[in-house]
Write a protein that holds these residues in place. Structure first.
Motif, PDB file in Angstrom:
ATOM      1  N   GLY A  27       3.542  -0.589   3.034  1.00  0.00           N
ATOM      2  CA  GLY A  27       1.656  -1.027   3.334  1.00  0.00           C
ATOM      3  C   GLY A  27       0.701  -1.330   2.444  1.00  0.00           C
ATOM      4  N   GLY A  28       0.839  -1.842   1.173  1.00  0.00           N
ATOM      5  CA  GLY A  28      -0.076  -1.348  -0.566  1.00  0.00           C
ATOM      6  C   GLY A  28      -0.710  -1.250  -0.360  1.00  0.00           C
ATOM      7  N   ASN A  29      -1.453  -1.841  -1.355  1.00  0.00           N
ATOM      8  CA  ASN A  29      -2.350  -1.041  -1.969  1.00  0.00           C
ATOM      9  C   ASN A  29      -3.263  -1.283  -1.845  1.00  0.00           C
ATOM     10  OD1 ASN A  29      -1.766  -1.781  -5.053  1.00  0.00           O
ATOM     11  ND2 ASN A  29      -0.558  -0.653  -4.422  1.00  0.00           N
ATOM     12  N   VAL A  30      -4.443  -0.656  -2.719  1.00  0.00           N
ATOM     13  CA  VAL A  30      -5.897  -1.357  -3.263  1.00  0.00           C
ATOM     14  C   VAL A  30      -5.314  -2.356  -4.154  1.00  0.00           C
ATOM     15  CG1 VAL A  30      -7.064   0.968  -2.929  1.00  0.00           C
ATOM     16  CG2 VAL A  30      -6.062   0.494  -5.200  1.00  0.00           C
ATOM     17  N   GLN A  31      -4.244  -2.875  -4.448  1.00  0.00           N
ATOM     18  CA  GLN A  31      -4.174  -3.959  -5.625  1.00  0.00           C
ATOM     19  C   GLN A  31      -3.430  -5.112  -4.779  1.00  0.00           C
ATOM     20  OE1 GLN A  31      -3.038  -2.488  -8.721  1.00  0.00           O
ATOM     21  NE2 GLN A  31      -4.676  -1.797  -9.755  1.00  0.00           N
ATOM     22  N   THR A  32      -3.618  -4.914  -3.456  1.00  0.00           N
ATOM     23  CA  THR A  32      -2.594  -5.881  -2.717  1.00  0.00           C
ATOM     24  C   THR A  32      -3.586  -6.240  -2.029  1.00  0.00           C
ATOM     25  OG1 THR A  32      -0.618  -4.093  -2.302  1.00  0.00           O
ATOM     26  CG2 THR A  32      -0.822  -5.948  -0.669  1.00  0.00           C
ATOM     27  N   GLY A  33      -3.993  -8.271  -2.035  1.00  0.00           N
ATOM     28  CA  GLY A  33      -4.434  -9.147  -0.743  1.00  0.00           C
ATOM     29  C   GLY A  33      -4.149  -8.428   0.216  1.00  0.00           C
ATOM     30  N   ALA A  43      -1.461 -10.161   2.840  1.00  0.00           N
ATOM     31  CA  ALA A  43       0.109  -9.688   2.343  1.00  0.00           C
ATOM     32  C   ALA A  43      -0.204  -8.159   3.383  1.00  0.00           C
ATOM     33  CB  ALA A  43       0.255  -9.728   0.559  1.00  0.00           C
ATOM     34  N   ILE A  44      -1.241  -7.682   2.871  1.00  0.00           N
ATOM     35  CA  ILE A  44      -1.456  -6.067   3.506  1.00  0.00           C
ATOM     36  C   ILE A  44      -0.802  -6.560   4.999  1.00  0.00           C
ATOM     37  CG2 ILE A  44      -3.187  -4.220   4.421  1.00  0.00           C
ATOM     38  CD1 ILE A  44      -3.572  -4.282   1.538  1.00  0.00           C
ATOM     39  N   ARG A  45      -1.355  -7.480   5.979  1.00  0.00           N
ATOM     40  CA  ARG A  45      -1.935  -7.765   7.542  1.00  0.00           C
ATOM     41  C   ARG A  45       0.780  -7.974   7.468  1.00  0.00           C
ATOM     42  NH1 ARG A  45      -4.247  -8.936  10.813  1.00  0.00           N
ATOM     43  NH2 ARG A  45      -6.308 -10.496   9.762  1.00  0.00           N
ATOM     44  N   ASN A  46       1.046  -8.036   6.491  1.00  0.00           N
ATOM     45  CA  ASN A  46       2.522  -7.761   7.103  1.00  0.00           C
ATOM     46  C   ASN A  46       3.434  -6.539   6.905  1.00  0.00           C
ATOM     47  OD1 ASN A  46       2.495 -10.949   6.869  1.00  0.00           O
ATOM     48  ND2 ASN A  46       2.674 -11.452   5.496  1.00  0.00           N
ATOM     49  N   ALA A  47       2.236  -6.206   6.601  1.00  0.00           N
ATOM     50  CA  ALA A  47       3.119  -4.108   6.256  1.00  0.00           C
ATOM     51  C   ALA A  47       4.546  -4.457   4.451  1.00  0.00           C
ATOM     52  CB  ALA A  47       3.795  -3.427   7.401  1.00  0.00           C
ATOM     53  N   GLU A  63       9.213   5.018  12.261  1.00  0.00           N
ATOM     54  CA  GLU A  63       8.428   5.459  12.347  1.00  0.00           C
ATOM     55  C   GLU A  63       6.796   4.949  12.181  1.00  0.00           C
ATOM     56  OE1 GLU A  63      10.930   9.946  13.493  1.00  0.00           O
ATOM     57  OE2 GLU A  63      10.371   9.318  11.517  1.00  0.00           O
ATOM     58  N   PHE A  64       6.991   4.464  11.158  1.00  0.00           N
ATOM     59  CA  PHE A  64       6.389   3.802  10.207  1.00  0.00           C
ATOM     60  C   PHE A  64       5.484   2.249  11.035  1.00  0.00           C
ATOM     61  CE2 PHE A  64       4.203   0.225   7.950  1.00  0.00           C
ATOM     62  CZ  PHE A  64       3.243   1.388   6.993  1.00  0.00           C
ATOM     63  N   HIS A  65       6.701   1.663  11.191  1.00  0.00           N
ATOM     64  CA  HIS A  65       6.082   0.350  12.093  1.00  0.00           C
ATOM     65  C   HIS A  65       5.458   1.267  13.421  1.00  0.00           C
ATOM     66  CE1 HIS A  65       6.808  -2.397   9.162  1.00  0.00           C
ATOM     67  NE2 HIS A  65       7.920  -1.637   8.523  1.00  0.00           N
ATOM     68  N   ALA A  66       5.767   1.688  14.226  1.00  0.00           N
ATOM     69  CA  ALA A  66       5.580   2.229  15.488  1.00  0.00           C
ATOM     70  C   ALA A  66       4.492   2.480  15.631  1.00  0.00           C
ATOM     71  CB  ALA A  66       6.757   3.348  16.467  1.00  0.00           C
ATOM     72  N   ALA A  67       4.228   4.049  14.277  1.00  0.00           N
ATOM     73  CA  ALA A  67       2.970   4.167  14.028  1.00  0.00           C
ATOM     74  C   ALA A  67       1.506   2.834  13.742  1.00  0.00           C
ATOM     75  CB  ALA A  67       2.240   5.039  13.013  1.00  0.00           C
ATOM     76  N   LEU A  68       2.128   2.310  12.428  1.00  0.00           N
ATOM     77  CA  LEU A  68       1.613   0.801  13.495  1.00  0.00           C
ATOM     78  C   LEU A  68       0.450  -0.065  14.023  1.00  0.00           C
ATOM     79  CD1 LEU A  68      -0.158  -1.045  10.803  1.00  0.00           C
ATOM     80  CD2 LEU A  68       2.102  -1.996  10.326  1.00  0.00           C
ATOM     81  N   LEU A 109      -2.180   0.359   6.499  1.00  0.00           N
ATOM     82  CA  LEU A 109      -2.008  -0.044   5.517  1.00  0.00           C
ATOM     83  C   LEU A 109      -3.281  -0.359   4.403  1.00  0.00           C
ATOM     84  CD1 LEU A 109      -1.416  -3.125   8.265  1.00  0.00           C
ATOM     85  CD2 LEU A 109       0.113  -2.140   6.647  1.00  0.00           C
ATOM     86  N   GLY A 110      -2.447  -0.751   3.670  1.00  0.00           N
ATOM     87  CA  GLY A 110      -3.778  -0.519   2.107  1.00  0.00           C
ATOM     88  C   GLY A 110      -3.973   0.964   1.839  1.00  0.00           C
ATOM     89  N   ASN A 111      -5.336   0.995   0.965  1.00  0.00           N
ATOM     90  CA  ASN A 111      -5.729   2.278  -0.077  1.00  0.00           C
ATOM     91  C   ASN A 111      -4.517   3.318  -0.752  1.00  0.00           C
ATOM     92  OD1 ASN A 111      -7.696   3.866  -1.165  1.00  0.00           O
ATOM     93  ND2 ASN A 111      -7.207   5.316   0.671  1.00  0.00           N
ATOM     94  N   VAL A 112      -2.855   3.963  -0.759  1.00  0.00           N
ATOM     95  CA  VAL A 112      -1.709   3.347  -1.727  1.00  0.00           C
ATOM     96  C   VAL A 112      -0.823   3.376  -0.550  1.00  0.00           C
ATOM     97  CG1 VAL A 112      -2.957   5.670  -2.556  1.00  0.00           C
ATOM     98  CG2 VAL A 112      -1.951   5.942  -0.508  1.00  0.00           C
ATOM     99  N   ALA A 113      -0.290   3.009  -1.404  1.00  0.00           N
ATOM    100  CA  ALA A 113       1.060   2.461  -0.655  1.00  0.00           C
ATOM    101  C   ALA A 113       2.244   3.968  -0.056  1.00  0.00           C
ATOM    102  CB  ALA A 113       2.157   1.939  -1.266  1.00  0.00           C
TER     103      ALA A 113
END
Length: 159
Positions: free
Chosen positions: A98-104, A107-111, A32-37, A76-80
């Motif tokens: 999803g990565g967070n504010v400390q993820t480049g 890297a975030i593009r790849n979820a 579901e996460f990937h479908a929403a993304l 993606l980003g902000n908070v995982a």
């Protein structure tokens, strides 16, 4: 103890919400996460994510960047985000995506997805709920003009 209190509070919140709405509330699955993304190739990361490159290392208010093509904010980003545990997963761990504010940004593009012990003391992990009024069809977020409340990640980190 803090994490156990957070998990217990989330369970109470889910029970209360289900009682009041008559709908099923739960964490999203990986699928579901990937479908929403949706697809991330060509995505303007600066427009839709808070990441290491633009956040100053601090979480930001939800929905202050643009929604993605599906109408979701901050996938993606902000908070995982914690995701629902697949049935075949060890019950002491859960996926975080999803990565967070400390993820480049690259890297975030790849979820990015990792699994963590459910009692992990790591900041910048939140959650959002899927609300089902039919178990086969997740409810979509409201229009972009009204930032989602039930589907927005918690901004307080789980420590």
């Amino acid at each position: 103890a803090e994490v156990a209190a957070v998990v217990a509070a989330v369970r109470v919140l889910v029970r209360l919400a289900e009682t009041r709405t008559g709908e099923t509330w739960r964490l999203p699955t990986v699928e579901e996460f990937h479908a929403a993304l949706g697809p991330t190739a060509g995505l303007d990361l600066a427009a839709v994510t808070w990441n290491q490159d633009n956040s100053g290392g601090q979480t930001q208010a939800v929905a202050t960047k643009a929604a993605n093509a599906s109408g979701f904010y901050d996938l993606l980003g902000n908070v995982a985000e914690w995701l629902d545990q697949p049935r075949d997963m060890d019950p002491s761990i859960a996926p975080v995506v999803g990565g967070n504010v400390q993820t480049g940004a690259d890297a975030i593009r790849n979820a990015p997805m990792i699994t963590l012990p459910i009692d992990s003391r790591i900041p910048y992990i939140g959650f959002r709920f899927v609300v089902n009024n039919d178990d086969a069809v997740p409810v979509m977020p409201p229009a972009a003009s009204a930032p989602p409340s039930a589907s927005a990640p918690a901004t307080a980190p789980v420590n």
